[in-house]
Design an enzyme around this catalytic site. Structure first.
Site, short mmCIF file in Angstrom:
data_model
loop_
_atom_site.label_atom_id
_atom_site.label_comp_id
_atom_site.label_asym_id
_atom_site.label_seq_id
_atom_site.Cartn_x
_atom_site.Cartn_y
_atom_site.Cartn_z
CB CYS A 97 -0.98 -0.03 1.15
SG CYS A 97 -1.98 -1.53 1.12
CE LYS A 118 -5.89 4.51 2.25
NZ LYS A 118 -4.94 5.57 2.63
CG HIS A 136 -6.47 0.96 1.47
ND1 HIS A 136 -5.55 1.64 0.69
CD2 HIS A 136 -5.76 0.30 2.43
CE1 HIS A 136 -4.33 1.39 1.15
NE2 HIS A 136 -4.43 0.60 2.20
CG HIS A 140 -1.97 4.57 5.32
ND1 HIS A 140 -1.93 4.49 3.95
CD2 HIS A 140 -2.12 3.28 5.76
CE1 HIS A 140 -2.05 3.22 3.57
NE2 HIS A 140 -2.17 2.47 4.65
CG PHE A 183 0.23 -5.96 4.31
CD1 PHE A 183 -0.54 -5.31 5.24
CD2 PHE A 183 -0.31 -7.05 3.64
CE1 PHE A 183 -1.84 -5.72 5.50
CE2 PHE A 183 -1.61 -7.47 3.88
CZ PHE A 183 -2.37 -6.79 4.82
CD GLU A 223 -1.78 7.53 9.48
OE1 GLU A 223 -2.76 6.77 9.32
OE2 GLU A 223 -1.39 8.35 8.64
#
Lengths: 342, 85, 353
Positions: free
Chosen positions: A102, A265, A270, A235, A329, A246
């Protein structure tokens, strides 16, 4: 999409490549890359799904008969980039594919900056593309991080993410190169950094170490202080783990002077490997048009965090520096800072 | 019950790929996570799949697993009560 | 700024973690060549490795081995190339999705299927929080990773990097590519027939190569990484110009290139570009090859760089690396590694004593 691009129904091309071609065309048109003489153009594209959407459909055919052999060679990520680049009206002097899940598209922009700064390219087209696939939808589902409702980034009751699909590219060049061809830049990529959380393959560390390191290093790269940042495009996937991690990282960076924060998002879903590209574009739009996008579906603050996201769109605001986060990831955490041209 | 515990131990070793481990190495009363076997959140997800596949028990979210996976014995008791196959 | 390859390690169908292939090479006799696996327990505990597929174990092993050989405990960056990622796990999950009709799927093969699993597992094992990236661009995946490392060193972002090339070939993927004419028959997989022109197909290998790059000189090193250039979408007749620009950029002349390490694979459509390059650009240089020892894979070019680095370090090129057994030069001080994938993407990587 085939119709938009004028591609015949029986021409073998993956959905990821179709999305990428449409975004590439828009970028080429906007940056007027049709008249660039012998300038060297590099194309750096991120993807992880690649041709999986076709492979999962035809996998049995691949193994048992010869009906769908044309898609075998289109499975890998590089094939997807290659197929998009073929649509570029001119020579691509260097192309490559980044696959850091991502954060792929953000890392594409980071490599792009490196190619320009070391004189290896005159113009870079950087971003990412990703289509939906059963493979990664089912995969995220096994990790139990999908929300069956619209995602709720930074909300106390958030249940997970919503997958989206898309593609986005930015056209980058050094200031003198842009000036020489009388291109009008939108903004400056003033700083960036790529760091690794090195905590777990799919989970982020509770204190957000990788995210903290990426944001701090990007600030240092830009020669800015945390207080200089006007807005953070987070994010913010809406998973319990990401948003808390985060959030803690942002509190470590910004202390009690938290800038406006939102995850976009809720609007886009996403888009995984494309997310960094999509959010780079949203950040540049916010910077140039003076608005802060809203964080949708927020109602209650996360207990362990001291801040709330910006829930209503703010217009007519003066933004000088925007930081945008892209985390993947494997703890692949990257941050980019876009600044107004003074 | 003891038979179910034995069966579970074998299944856990197989599904989590605990190479070189035998059923008798697992203490059915010891915690599966943190201390004890030292498993993590992904192992918990694998155990959730195991319960669905082998015993027809479907958990809606990963948090429910926390109580159930306290030890092999607790897990076996939960399965005995809720199994549909 | 000078950049060095301080150490390297490999797993292939040669003896793993070792340079025995220089003196005691294993020559292939079939088209599908699984690698020789070392004992992984010296690198990862059974609990750590319980979710790792073959590729991850190999990647972690060669990374740790390269660091050990280079006497380095923590690199500034981990950058990998992988054309297919962890394809073994990808297939496992894909089969489960199809067979189970998307129900009761196991999370482990999915989470271990993404391409960046390799770089992140290495970082996780080392607890390395530095720059971490993954390139997945067909036959120049490794070359892209190496280029990125060089760029980051030149920009002063990092002083060292573990750069690797990792791909595994599974029986199912081999079968699929075989339909596209990628592979030789077993009968035509020996070294002699791989050097005959007019044939199609090559032999497959799995790649795990790790190099430790540093910007600080040390007494122990394999060689210097003198220059790198990557390029795409070129016509064959543009190659001499690309080559001469490369020489000019790095301030060297044709005569400096003692040997050129090419990716001859036995497939004519692939080898033609190498033959043209040798004839047009460096007819005076020795011609070396490596795919007969390491097989073809998306990251095979990593073996080209690795093999050239080993030869420079040893100050000796073994006879079996000379393509067509032809030898012209006494001393080998600079080796140019030329990689070209499907006449679309290519790279020139110059290594020096």
């Amino acid at each position: 999409m085939r119709e938009m691009l004028g591609i015949a129904p029986d021409f073998a091309i993956t959905r990821t490549s179709l999305l990428g071609r449409i975004a590439l065309r828009e970028a080429v048109q906007m940056a007027v890359l049709t008249k660039i003489g012998n300038r060297r153009v590099a194309f750096v594209s991120g993807t992880t799904v690649g041709g999986m959407e076709k492979s999962e459909q035809f996998y049995r055919d691949f193994l048992e008969n010869d009906k769908r052999n044309e898609y075998i060679a289109l499975h890998d990520c590089g094939a997807c980039t290659e197929m998009i680049a073929k649509d570029f009206p001119g020579r691509i002097s260097f192309q490559t594919t980044i696959s850091t899940a991502c954060s792929s598209a953000a890392n594409a922009a980071i490599l792009g900056a490196g190619l320009l700064k070391t004189g290896r390219a005159d113009i870079v087209i950087a971003g990412g593309t990703e289509c939906l696939s059963k493979f990664h939808l089912d995969g995220f589902n096994t990790l139990m991080i999908l929300d069956s409702q619209p995602c709720r980034p930074f909300d106390k009751n958030r249940q997970g993410l919503n997958l989206g699909e898309g593609a986005a590219y930015v056209v980058m060049e050094m200031a003198d190169g842009a000036a020489a061809r009388q291109a009008k830049p939108l903004c400056r990529l003033s700083g960036y950094a790529n760091r690794c959380d090195a905590f777990h393959q799919t989970a982020s560390s509770p204190e957000g170490e990788g995210a903290y390191l990426a944001m701090m290093a990007a600030l240092q790269d830009a020669g800015l202080q945390p207080v200089d940042i006007d807005y953070v495009n987070a994010h913010g996937t809406g998973t319990p783990n990401n948003d808390e991690s985060e959030g803690h990282a942002m509190m470590r960076v910004f202390g009690n002077r938290m800038p406006w924060v939102s995850s976009t998002k809720g609007f886009t879903g996403h888009t995984t490997s494309a997310a960094g590209g999509v959010e780079n574009v949203i950040s540049i739009l916010a910077l140039t048009r003076g608005f802060v996008p809203a964080n949708l579906n927020f109602s209650e603050k996360i207990d362990s965090l001291d801040f709330t996201p910006t829930t209503e769109v703010k217009t007519h605001v003066n933004l000088n520096h925007i930081l945008t986060n892209s985390f993947g990831f494997g703890g692949n955490d990257s941050s980019c800072i876009f600044s107004k041209i003074s | 019950m003891e038979q179910l515990i034995e069966e579970l131990k074998r299944e856990i070793i197989e599904v989590l790929n605990l190479e070189g481990m035998k059923p008798e190495d697992i203490d059915e009363n010891a915690p599966l996570f943190g201390e004890g076997l030292g498993l993590d959140s992904i192992d918990a997800l694998e155990l959730i799949v195991l319960m669905e596949k082998n015993y027809g028990i479907k958990l809606q979210n990963a948090n429910e697993g926390k109580e159930i996976f306290k030890s092999v014995r607790v897990m076996a008791e939960y399965i005995k009560e809720h199994r549909t196959k | 700024m000078d950049i060095f390859i301080r150490s390297a390690s490999q797993i292939s169908f040669q003896q793993p973690l070792d340079m025995q292939w220089l003196t005691a090479p294993i020559f292939p006799s079939v088209a599908f060549n699984p690698p020789l696996e070392p004992d992984y327990k010296q690198f990862v505990s059974p609990v750590e490795s319980r979710r790792m597929g073959h590729l991850l174990k190999r990647a972690v092993a060669v990374s740790l081995d390269a660091l050990r050989k280079g006497d380095c405990s923590m690199p500034d960056a981990v950058i990998s190339g992988t054309g297919l990622g962890c394809i073994e796990n990808t297939e496992k999950f894909l089969n489960a999705v199809i067979d189970n009709e998307e129900e009761c799927l196991p999370p482990t093969p999915f989470m271990q299927s993404t391409h960046n699993t390799v770089s992140s597992q290495i970082a996780l094992k080392l607890q390395c929080h530095g720059y971490n990236s993954t390139y997945s661009h067909r036959g120049t995946s490794f070359d892209s990773a190496l280029l990125d490392a060089v760029i980051q060193i030149q920009l002063g972002q990092i002083g060292s990097a573990l750069v690797g090339g990792y791909d595994e070939m599974t029986p199912a993927y081999f079968r699929m590519l075989n339909k596209l004419g990628y592979w030789r028959t077993d009968e035509a997989s020996d070294v002699d027939s791989l050097q005959k022109s007019g044939r199609v197909g090559s032999i497959s290998g799995s790649s795990a190569v790790s190099l430790l790059l540093t910007s600080s000189p040390s007494s122990e090193k394999l060689c210097q990484l003198y220059g790198i250039e990557a390029f795409s979408c070129f016509e064959k007749n543009q190659l001499p110009a690309i080559y001469h620009d490369f020489l000019l950029k790095y301030g060297i002349v044709e005569a400096d290139i003692d040997a050129v390490m090419c990716g001859f694979s036995g497939d004519d459509s692939n080898d033609e570009m190498y033959r043209y390059f040798v004839a047009e650009c460096c007819p005076q240089s020795d011609v070396l090859w490596y795919k007969h020892l390491f097989g073809e894979s998306f990251c095979a070019s990593a073996f080209g760089v690795y093999a050239a680095a080993c030869c420079l370090h040893q100050q000796k090129v073994p006879t079996h690396l000379y393509y067509m057994k032809e030898r012209k030069r006494d001393k080998i001080r600079k080796i140019l590694v030329f990689n070209c994938f499907q006449n679309i993407d290519g790279s020139l990587i110059l290594l020096s004593l």
